[in-house]
Scaffold this motif. Structure first.
Motif, mmCIF file in Angstrom:
data_model
loop_
_atom_site.group_PDB
_atom_site.id
_atom_site.type_symbol
_atom_site.label_atom_id
_atom_site.label_comp_id
_atom_site.label_asym_id
_atom_site.label_seq_id
_atom_site.Cartn_x
_atom_site.Cartn_y
_atom_site.Cartn_z
ATOM 1 N N HIS A 460 -0.429 7.478 3.473
ATOM 2 C CA HIS A 460 -0.220 6.097 3.033
ATOM 3 C C HIS A 460 -1.483 5.581 2.362
ATOM 4 O O HIS A 460 -2.568 5.646 2.937
ATOM 5 C CB HIS A 460 0.137 5.185 4.210
ATOM 6 C CG HIS A 460 1.445 5.497 4.848
ATOM 7 N ND1 HIS A 460 2.601 4.805 4.572
ATOM 8 C CD2 HIS A 460 1.775 6.454 5.756
ATOM 9 C CE1 HIS A 460 3.599 5.303 5.284
ATOM 10 N NE2 HIS A 460 3.129 6.303 6.021
ATOM 11 N N ASP A 517 1.992 -0.204 -0.766
ATOM 12 C CA ASP A 517 1.828 1.060 -0.051
ATOM 13 C C ASP A 517 2.431 2.182 -0.877
ATOM 14 O O ASP A 517 3.610 2.132 -1.236
ATOM 15 C CB ASP A 517 2.521 0.996 1.318
ATOM 16 C CG ASP A 517 2.450 2.330 2.060
ATOM 17 O OD1 ASP A 517 1.548 3.139 1.753
ATOM 18 O OD2 ASP A 517 3.293 2.556 2.950
ATOM 19 N N TRP A 519 3.460 5.677 -0.282
ATOM 20 C CA TRP A 519 3.749 6.531 0.865
ATOM 21 C C TRP A 519 4.170 7.908 0.353
ATOM 22 O O TRP A 519 5.246 8.060 -0.217
ATOM 23 C CB TRP A 519 4.849 5.878 1.708
ATOM 24 C CG TRP A 519 5.358 6.702 2.861
ATOM 25 C CD1 TRP A 519 4.738 7.741 3.473
ATOM 26 C CD2 TRP A 519 6.612 6.522 3.520
ATOM 27 N NE1 TRP A 519 5.516 8.221 4.488
ATOM 28 C CE2 TRP A 519 6.677 7.502 4.542
ATOM 29 C CE3 TRP A 519 7.674 5.637 3.362
ATOM 30 C CZ2 TRP A 519 7.769 7.614 5.382
ATOM 31 C CZ3 TRP A 519 8.773 5.747 4.205
ATOM 32 C CH2 TRP A 519 8.812 6.716 5.203
ATOM 33 N N SER A 526 7.318 10.530 -3.153
ATOM 34 C CA SER A 526 6.444 9.376 -2.908
ATOM 35 C C SER A 526 7.284 8.113 -3.000
ATOM 36 O O SER A 526 8.121 7.976 -3.897
ATOM 37 C CB SER A 526 5.320 9.310 -3.954
ATOM 38 O OG SER A 526 4.436 10.396 -3.824
#
Length: 927
Positions: A460, A517, A519, A526
């Protein structure tokens, strides 16, 4: 909700305090004026290698930066200025690897994965980096124009506007316009960032600063899918980053010139009334120098540009219509490396421009006015790299300008009465109006980032931010007395209008917090998550009452608070690698975006400081008015206190594919849905349905059109700015983008975009041009319900197709050819009719058919070409001789018509021709 200067100062101090409190608890993420490098290091079998020392070198950073790979073999370098870098990988028991030519782009992450071989530690393997042509990290869609294209592109040198217009989905508002609409959005819905400074003027919501193109390092056009760190926009983000100094002195001198002898013509006498476009002169030169003040500690870069642009437009007699715009641009940047991990940067940019307005054929020379403006734009930022996982930045930016419109001859008073002789058509005296404008903006940004590389099932990259801005556009507006006389038929008699000068101000203050974010769920997927909260307040600060000469009377009008926008903007996207080699990627994004407050909607329109207009007779013997009576009153103009922020929802699906080493292709499917746009509304007037038969003028259809008849008194009307359900839009687009990186001496970028946009904006019932505005500045759209008749068709910026390409070819012996081609469909034509007052009981000009049903202006193709030859004078010094040829094919398309009224004798007569073929000669000395 009342604010004072002291309160705003306290808020600014609070923002700085919050920034440093963030520093104490967690690191900040840098402004999007940089890029980063990250990757993983593995052995030959693919196993992660922790403990690898990764070193980074480059001329744009001080010394050598280093990082140690984590347990997962991960490393990264953040806050890197755009440019080329070298990576070195070292671990005992393995052969070292040097990777050169690693390119970092603005706002981009360069992924550099490396596999080390077991071997002699004294062995070094050197490879040249090949950045992938597909983005495997984000869901954003846009374009980057790096230093190579900025330096070699055939541009008209009108700052970065020449560059961003080449981005896929971007439509320029005209051949010479600095305005661009991106994927159907209006030109006043974009965000402009100069070295991290927000340079949007909050009155028109357009860019205020225009940096010298030779001082630009890179431009990023973030067209779609902007993350939560960006707010107050429903269009594109333009990030402009300027050049900086290094440990080596470097500089350049650039000279460009045009003249009428190198200018063709693309109109005939019937089109231009015997006056084709005239290039009187164009002289443009820049001087730039960068280098160290203290090696490895303090760098500088300084730039100066002088531009003289003299011309008269097509159809304008040069004897009265020749103008010469004089521009001086100053720029300076200082980079101070306090320690290897902590640095500060100071930037200063200023535009000084003097622009005379062209005269009409019957206008006396003394009437000519000129616009003079100054735009100081300072910026100060601190960046601290705490670790390879965290970063700190606090940035203060702003601009503090002044703009004046006054007689070009300073000896003529700016409040001189304007006379129009209705018998002879002669105009004398002063201009219609004058003004003093003082646009200002102060912005404080803080960001927090922390990389959790093994958290909640993945990696993250958390980013948190706080933003504060305080902007103002206000000053003094003066309308000169206007007197109409009859020198022959009624000597001594006249009538006219008078209005006293008034002060005004449009203020916006906002705070925002956001979290983003990225991730990384696994090697292929992603997910981009983001949300921001904004609170923006619109008001006019306390204003001075002015007398007839523009002097303060001592009476003060209290601050007026208009509305507050509070909204949440969620963003969600993904990036999935469809193939194991990472060369085919699927992107998707859905996000909500809100428009910025545009103070021009109310600043000089609503409020007690705004003066009424009086009309009456005029005695030419005594030069005095008599029997004056008031004809305007703004006491019936209001803003809905519940006025909401207009919003746009974006839906994007994209597939990108890399072919071989050098070719990339992307297909983007776009849907935008906008709502809650503003317009005026008569909240007290009473109207009933009526019918108008379209039986007059050219192309009359004989059909019945439903209109509105006012049955109440005009004195009963109360007009309010509010959200209108009728003010929405729907945009559907598809673009196909092709890229070929520079290899074998040539590169190309090309795009083909199809678009359909419909709905309403405040200029929906206007003329036949492609420029589309979303705000109400100087527009009364909606006060008359007939404005909505047939105005819900295609938007002004509706362009069903456009093709663009940029091409560079390096020839032997220092020759270079570059080209930029843009071809698009023309704007929609419209036919308007004036409805008799006997039908509507109110003046009304309506669209006879919806936009999109009356044909189009001709399509246009603009082909610009550069021919360049470089000479090496001595080591480290080279000279380039340049010929830029604009509109090579001499396209004669028109971008407008003289009248859209069906009963006019100039209905659909071509006007607004693009500029003809012309040659600009230049020279560049680099050292």
């Amino acid at each position: 909700m009342k604010r004072t200067t002291r309160n705003r100062t306290l808020l600014a101090a609070l923002a700085l305090t919050l920034a440093w409190s963030f520093v104490a608890g967690a690191p900040l993420f840098a402004q999007r004026v940089t890029g980063q490098i990250s990757g993983t290091v593995s052995d030959e079998q693919g196993g992660a290698l922790p403990g690898v020392t990764v070193s980074l070198l480059g001329s744009n950073i001080v010394g050598t930066q280093s990082a140690i790979t984590t347990a997962n073999g991960f490393y990264r370098f953040v806050a890197l200025p755009p440019g080329a870098y070298e990576l070195r990988f070292n671990l005992d028991g393995f052969s070292a690897v040097n990777r050169t030519g690693v390119r970092v782009g603005l706002g981009q992450t360069s992924i550099e994965d490396v596999a080390l071989k077991v071997g002699d530690v004294t062995e070094t393997i050197t490879v040249t980096a090949e950045a992938p042509l597909v983005d495997t990290q984000s869901n954003e869609i846009g374009a980057n124009f790096g230093r190579d294209w900025v330096e070699n592109a055939p541009t008209q040198r009108q700052s970065f506007n020449d560059l961003v217009a080449a981005a896929p989905g971007s439509v320029r508002g005209g051949d010479q316009s600095r305005r661009t609409m991106v994927y159907g959005s209006s030109y006043d819905e974009n965000s402009f960032q100069l070295d991290g400074a927000d340079v949007n003027d909050n009155f028109f919501n357009e860019q205020l600063a225009q940096p010298n193109i030779d001082a630009i390092e890179e431009v990023e056009v973030l067209s779609l899918g902007a993350p939560a760190e960006y707010g107050n926009l429903t269009g594109a983000v333009y990030n402009i980053v300027t050049r900086q100094g290094t440990n080596q002195f470097h500089g350049d001198v650039n000279i460009f010139s045009q003249g009428d002898g190198l200018t063709s013509k693309n109109t005939n006498a019937d089109q231009d009334d015997g006056f084709p476009f005239l290039r009187d002169e164009y002289n443009d030169w820049t001087v730039q120098l960068g280098g160290p003040i203290a090696k490895d500690r303090v760098w500088f870069f300084a730039s100066y540009q002088r531009q003289d642009d003299g011309y008269s437009n097509t159809g304008v007699d040069p004897a009265v219509g020749l103008v010469n715009i004089e521009t001086d641009r100053y720029f300076g940047k200082f980079n101070v490396q306090i320690t290897p991990r902590h640095k500060i940067q100071f930037t200063y940019h200023q535009d000084d421009q003097f622009e005379p307005y062209a005269l009409g054929a019957s206008t006396a020379q003394a009437v000519q006015v000129a616009r003079a403006g100054h735009t100081p734009t300072p910026g100060l930022g601190y960046t601290g790299v705490i670790s390879d996982k965290s970063l700190i930045e606090v940035r203060f930016t702003g601009f503090y300008g002044d703009v004046f419109l006054a007689p070009k001859n300073p000896s003529i008073p700016r409040d001189t009465t304007r006379f129009i002789d209705l018998d002879t058509g002669q105009i004398s005296g002063g201009h219609y109006y004058w003004y003093d404008l003082f646009p200002e903006r102060t912005t404080i940004n803080t960001k927090v980032s922390y990389l959790a590389d093994n958290f909640l099932g993945g990696s993250h990259d958390f980013r948190f931010g706080f933003q504060y801005n305080d902007s103002e556009a206000g000053g003094i507006y003066g309308y000169n007395d206007l007197v109409l006389t009859y020198s022959q038929s009624y000597p001594g008699y006249g009538y006219g209008y008078t209005r006293a000068p008034f002060s005004y101000s449009g203020n916006a203050e906002g705070v925002a917090v956001f979290v983003d974010d990225t991730w990384r769920v696994n090697d292929r997927l992603s997910v981009n998550l983001g949300v921001r909260y904004d609170k923006n307040d619109a008001f006019s600060k306390a204003q001075q009452e002015l007398d007839q000469f523009g002097a303060a009377t001592g009476v003060t009008f209290a601050q007026a608070d208009y509305y507050s926008w509070k909204y949440v903007s969620p963003r969600l996207g993904l990036n999935y690698q469809l193939t194991a080699d990472g060369k085919t990627v699927l992107k998707a994004h859905v996000g909500r975006y809100h428009r910025a407050i545009t103070t021009g909607e109310f600043a000089n329109v609503i409020g007690p400081s705004i003066k009424p207009i009086f009309a009456g007779g005029y005695d030419t013997g005594t030069n005095t008015f008599f029997d004056l009576f008031q004809i305007t009153d703004n006491s019936n103009l209001l803003i809905d206190p519940n006025y909401k922020s207009p919003q746009t929802d974006q839906y994007i699906v994209s597939v990108e594919r890399q072919f071989g080493r050098n070719y990339g292709l992307a297909l983007n499917l776009v849907r935008k849905e906008g709502s809650d746009f503003g317009a005026w509304k008569d909240i007290a007037g009473v109207y009933e349905d009526a019918t108008y038969v379209d039986d007059r003028g050219a192309d009359a259809t004989g059909k019945s059109i439903g209109v509105f008849r006012r049955v109440s008194s005009g004195a009963d009307s109360v007009f309010q700015i509010t959200n209108r359900a009728e003010m929405d839009n729907e945009i559907t687009a598809a673009s196909l983008d092709f890229h070929k990186r520079m290899e074998n001496h040539w590169s190309v970028n090309a795009s083909l975009t199809f678009l359909e946009s419909s709905g309403r904006t405040p200029d929906s019932n206007g003329g036949a041009s492609i420029q589309q505005r979303g705000g109400l500045q100087f527009r009364t759209f909606g006060r008359n319900p007939n404005d909505f008749v047939n105005s819900g068709g295609r938007l002004r910026g509706d362009v069903p197709w456009q093709f663009k390409t940029q091409f560079v070819y390096e020839l032997p012996k220092g020759f270079l050819v570059s080209a930029s081609v843009s071809s698009r469909a023309g704007a929609n034509l419209v036919r308007r009719v004036s409805v008799p007052r006997s039908i509507t009981n109110i003046s009304a000009t309506i669209l006879a058919e919806e936009r999109g049903e009356s044909g189009r202006l001709p399509s246009q193709t603009i082909f610009d070409l550069r021919l360049q030859k470089d000479f090496t004078l001595r080591q480290g010094m080279r000279l380039g001789l340049i010929a830029d040829i604009f509109n090579v094919s001499n396209d004669d398309a028109n971008e407008g018509v003289r009248s859209t009224i069906g009963t006019s004798s100039s209905f659909n007569v071509a006007d607004g021709f693009i500029l003809p073929r012309r040659v600009m000669l230049g020279a560049k000395l680099r050292f």
